[in-house]
Design an enzyme around this catalytic site. Sequence first.
Site, PDB file in Angstrom:
ATOM      1  N   GLY A 116       0.763  -1.238   0.000  1.00 23.70           N
ATOM      2  CA  GLY A 116       0.000   0.000   0.000  1.00 23.70           C
ATOM      3  C   GLY A 116       0.795   1.290   0.000  1.00 23.70           C
TER       4      GLY A 116
ATOM      5  N   ARG B  66       4.123  -1.743  -5.330  1.00 19.60           N
ATOM      6  CA  ARG B  66       4.556  -0.507  -5.987  1.00 19.60           C
ATOM      7  C   ARG B  66       5.814   0.096  -5.362  1.00 19.60           C
ATOM      8  NH1 ARG B  66       1.096   2.559  -9.033  1.00 19.60           N
ATOM      9  NH2 ARG B  66      -0.577   1.329  -8.110  1.00 19.60           N
TER      10      ARG B  66
ATOM     11  N   CYS C 110      -4.990   5.396 -31.499  1.00 17.48           N
ATOM     12  CA  CYS C 110      -6.055   6.227 -32.080  1.00 17.48           C
ATOM     13  C   CYS C 110      -7.143   6.474 -31.044  1.00 17.48           C
ATOM     14  CB  CYS C 110      -6.663   5.522 -33.276  1.00 17.48           C
ATOM     15  SG  CYS C 110      -5.434   4.877 -34.388  1.00 17.48           S
TER      16      CYS C 110
ATOM     17  N   TYR D 159       3.429  -1.858 -11.907  1.00 17.91           N
ATOM     18  CA  TYR D 159       2.113  -1.644 -12.508  1.00 17.91           C
ATOM     19  C   TYR D 159       2.253  -0.768 -13.754  1.00 17.91           C
ATOM     20  CZ  TYR D 159       0.734  -3.117  -7.805  1.00 17.91           C
ATOM     21  OH  TYR D 159       0.599  -3.792  -6.616  1.00 17.91           O
TER      22      TYR D 159
END
Length: 402
Positions: A234, A275, A350, A379
């Site tokens: 976290g 992370r 696009c 991530y």
Amino acid sequence: MELRLAKVFDSLRSARAQAGAPLCAYVYDLAALRRHAAKLAGSLPDGCELFYAIKANSDLPILHTLAPLVAGFEVSSGGELAWVRTNFAEVPVIFSGPGKLDHELREALEQNVDCLHAESLHELQRMADIAARAGRTAPVSLRINLTLDTLAETSLMMGGKPTPFGIPAQQLPECLEWLRARPEIRLRGFHFHLLSHQLDAAAHLQLVAAYLEQARRWCDDHGLDIDHINVGGGIGINYRQPDRQFDWPAFSAGLSALLNERGMPGVAVRFEFGRYMTAACGYYAMQVIDIKRSHGKTFVVGRGGSHHFRTPYAQGHSHPFHVLPVDEWPYSFARPYAEDETVSVVGQLCTPKDVLAFDAQVESVRCNDVLVFPYAGAYAWHISHHDFLRHPHPAQWYLPVE
Ligand SMILES: Cc1ncc(COP(=O)(O)O)c(C=O)c1O
């Protein structure tokens, strides 16, 4: 320039010189990863265990760098379990995630996972039946979705309110009652992961303190004998203000004091960072193909895009970047550039959603320069929709551990 970035620039310069087309690449700095992981593991107080949540980045060089430094890997699918076990026969593995299939639970037992994290009473019941049929005991932690009066929300909440994750705290007595008649489950502890993107060290410490306090109360109230409390991952990365990152020294010092005062003897505190472990070791680089102005805005079009690097779109931020100047210009006409202005950096898809940075102030960026996005090690590639439009995948390389 910071030494780490200079190293990444050097490697991009030589790769660009050899590339036959505009460059697009991921570069990972394994020496920096090793230093960072060693610092985290080394500054956690005694009685803590640091796992790595491989969903953030499961590339083998990353896992090989981390394996000697962490207590083990956290996996969230049968695929991740197989990946780890094929490559690391002995590393301790913990298995989380909603919607586990029966065959994944069976494999987890066969592969001797250290702990299964039960996400619901039904999953716990399936674990018990599968363990009984296999003649085994399943080591289990109950993932609990707690509500807390003091919970400061972040931009990514996995609990603290209705979510698909974990067992609502109100259902715990029912689970514990049910478990009394199921010796094939060995209750090892509790698992909490209420949020990601935490940038505030004091708030995170308060959250961990609340988890520990709650677990202690349950142990007292229900006469439980557990051996660990998993306080999840976290910790976030401040993509918006990169020079204001999570204050790790304050957090680890505060954690030491907390455990000295209120730790439970014989009960380890487990972390499973994703992370915060790997984001900073990765860089995504895209060479500028075009610079154009449209209705008062400047767009810098790079080779690649969110199909490689979805992090900014997924988190809704403008990702910081550096400009690596490339002096070569192979054309006969003047080179498009932007100077002292705000730009949006977009990719080759696009869709107007293919934006990596917006309202970004640049001193100078020219066609053919290379944009380098830091904090792209978690991530990033692994959450991107790689084959949309069938553009080639970026090159990927790893700066070696010296
Ligand atoms: C159960 C669990 N543990 C750990 C993590 C890792 O979280 P983070 O990358 O925020 O550290 C996640 C991420 O989704 C998770 O779901």
